[in-house]
Design an enzyme around this catalytic site. Structure first.
Site, mmCIF file in Angstrom:
data_model
loop_
_atom_site.group_PDB
_atom_site.id
_atom_site.type_symbol
_atom_site.label_atom_id
_atom_site.label_comp_id
_atom_site.label_asym_id
_atom_site.label_seq_id
_atom_site.Cartn_x
_atom_site.Cartn_y
_atom_site.Cartn_z
ATOM 1 N N ASP A 112 9.414 20.630 -27.991
ATOM 2 C CA ASP A 112 8.112 20.411 -28.655
ATOM 3 C C ASP A 112 7.422 21.670 -29.199
ATOM 4 O O ASP A 112 6.215 21.852 -29.012
ATOM 5 C CB ASP A 112 7.153 19.679 -27.691
ATOM 6 C CG ASP A 112 7.626 18.274 -27.337
ATOM 7 O OD1 ASP A 112 8.709 17.867 -27.802
ATOM 8 O OD2 ASP A 112 6.918 17.591 -26.570
ATOM 9 N N ASP A 171 7.736 15.695 -30.436
ATOM 10 C CA ASP A 171 6.802 14.653 -30.036
ATOM 11 C C ASP A 171 6.378 13.922 -31.314
ATOM 12 O O ASP A 171 6.011 14.568 -32.305
ATOM 13 C CB ASP A 171 5.595 15.339 -29.363
ATOM 14 C CG ASP A 171 4.978 14.546 -28.242
ATOM 15 O OD1 ASP A 171 5.715 13.895 -27.483
ATOM 16 O OD2 ASP A 171 3.725 14.594 -28.103
ATOM 17 N N HIS A 174 4.349 10.515 -32.435
ATOM 18 C CA HIS A 174 3.597 9.322 -32.022
ATOM 19 C C HIS A 174 3.062 8.532 -33.217
ATOM 20 O O HIS A 174 2.597 9.126 -34.194
ATOM 21 C CB HIS A 174 2.393 9.732 -31.172
ATOM 22 C CG HIS A 174 2.729 10.479 -29.917
ATOM 23 N ND1 HIS A 174 3.669 10.044 -29.016
ATOM 24 C CD2 HIS A 174 2.236 11.642 -29.395
ATOM 25 C CE1 HIS A 174 3.733 10.901 -28.005
ATOM 26 N NE2 HIS A 174 2.879 11.885 -28.216
ATOM 27 N N HIS A 194 -2.442 13.584 -31.321
ATOM 28 C CA HIS A 194 -1.578 14.744 -31.588
ATOM 29 C C HIS A 194 -0.216 14.249 -32.064
ATOM 30 O O HIS A 194 0.204 13.132 -31.748
ATOM 31 C CB HIS A 194 -1.413 15.607 -30.329
ATOM 32 C CG HIS A 194 -0.678 14.898 -29.233
ATOM 33 N ND1 HIS A 194 -1.280 13.992 -28.387
ATOM 34 C CD2 HIS A 194 0.629 14.934 -28.861
ATOM 35 C CE1 HIS A 194 -0.393 13.501 -27.547
ATOM 36 N NE2 HIS A 194 0.793 14.047 -27.815
ATOM 37 N N LYS A 225 10.620 11.701 -29.847
ATOM 38 C CA LYS A 225 10.279 10.941 -28.634
ATOM 39 C C LYS A 225 8.801 10.577 -28.667
ATOM 40 O O LYS A 225 8.009 11.262 -29.312
ATOM 41 C CB LYS A 225 10.612 11.764 -27.385
ATOM 42 C CG LYS A 225 9.849 13.078 -27.328
ATOM 43 C CD LYS A 225 10.245 13.894 -26.122
ATOM 44 C CE LYS A 225 9.448 15.181 -26.035
ATOM 45 N NZ LYS A 225 8.003 14.981 -25.881
ATOM 46 N N CYS A 232 6.026 18.100 -20.742
ATOM 47 C CA CYS A 232 7.336 17.737 -21.301
ATOM 48 C C CYS A 232 8.475 18.627 -20.812
ATOM 49 O O CYS A 232 9.607 18.151 -20.654
ATOM 50 C CB CYS A 232 7.253 17.699 -22.824
ATOM 51 S SG CYS A 232 6.222 16.315 -23.388
#
Ligand code: VGL
Ligand code: ZN
Length: 205
Positions: free
Chosen positions: A9, A47, A49, A81, A106, A151
């Site tokens: 990340d 990351d 989302h 985020h 992810k 993470c």
């Protein structure tokens, strides 16, 4: 036994100025670039989302960094985020992404977060990384990135559960430290799970 690098990340939103800035997060980019030059089999995690994600405080009209103890274990609610496709979700511009062989996204399920690079936070839904590594004969991983207390920790602990040797590069991690000491506590938990905490110099010899 082959060795792989997992860089967790290193994205704009986790660096100073980003939505979920990790103190000193940008300082680990040089470490990542050195390791990416050294370890040919390398993975970047990202990351990623959807808007309205289950981990966002804004999804519940709550304050960011509040603890949601309506679930077990309690979870931190985050500022919005790493929204898929947004500039904050991009890798840090100085990260030499062209050196990486695989990018694992992810946290893309609306109702399920994924701290670990291996399994979503239900502990069972795989990201595919375990299969990729095992099909290539990888038995040992070097882990670095953001954030130590979320993470990186989840990734390192899952790697141990999968029977991999795990080394964490000390200079290559930074913590959110929502509660003071979270980063150090996470390193201790990783060590107790059999992860080696090593320096970059030790890594490069
Ligand atoms: C992370 C909080 C929320 C991390 C990702 O990369 O450690 N932390 N999403
Ligand atoms: Zn996230």
């Amino acid at each position: 036994m082959r060795r792989a690098l997992i860089v967790v990340d290193l994205q704009n939103d986790f660096c100073p100025g980003g939505a979920l800035a990790v103190p000193g997060g940008d300082e680990v980019v040089d470490v990542a670039n050195e390791l990416l030059a050294e370890i040919p089999l390398s993975v970047l995690t990202q990351d990623w989302h959807p808007g309205g994600h289950v981990s966002f405080a804004s999804s519940y009209d709550r304050q960011a960094y509040e603890l949601d103890d309506s679930v077990d274990p309690p979870r931190v609610l985050w500022p919005d985020h790493c929204v898929a496709g947004s500039p904050g979700a991009d890798f840090h511009p100085a990260l030499k992404t062209e050196r990486a062989k695989l990018i694992i996204r992810k946290g893309f399920s609306l109702n399920l977060d994924s701290y670990s690079a291996f399994f979503e936070n239900d502990g069972i839904t795989p990201t595919g990384l375990a299969g990729w590594l095992s099909s290539l004969g990888v038995g040992s991983v070097v882990v670095m990135g953001l954030a130590t207390d979320y993470c990186v920790k989840a990734t390192a602990l899952d790697a141990r559960k999968l029977g991999l040797e795990v080394s964490i590069v000390a200079e290559g991690v930074r913590a959110v430290n929502a509660r003071p000491g979270d980063g150090d506590a996470a390193l201790k938990i990783m060590e107790e799970a059999g992860c080696k905490i090593i320096t970059l110099r030790e890594m490069l010899v």
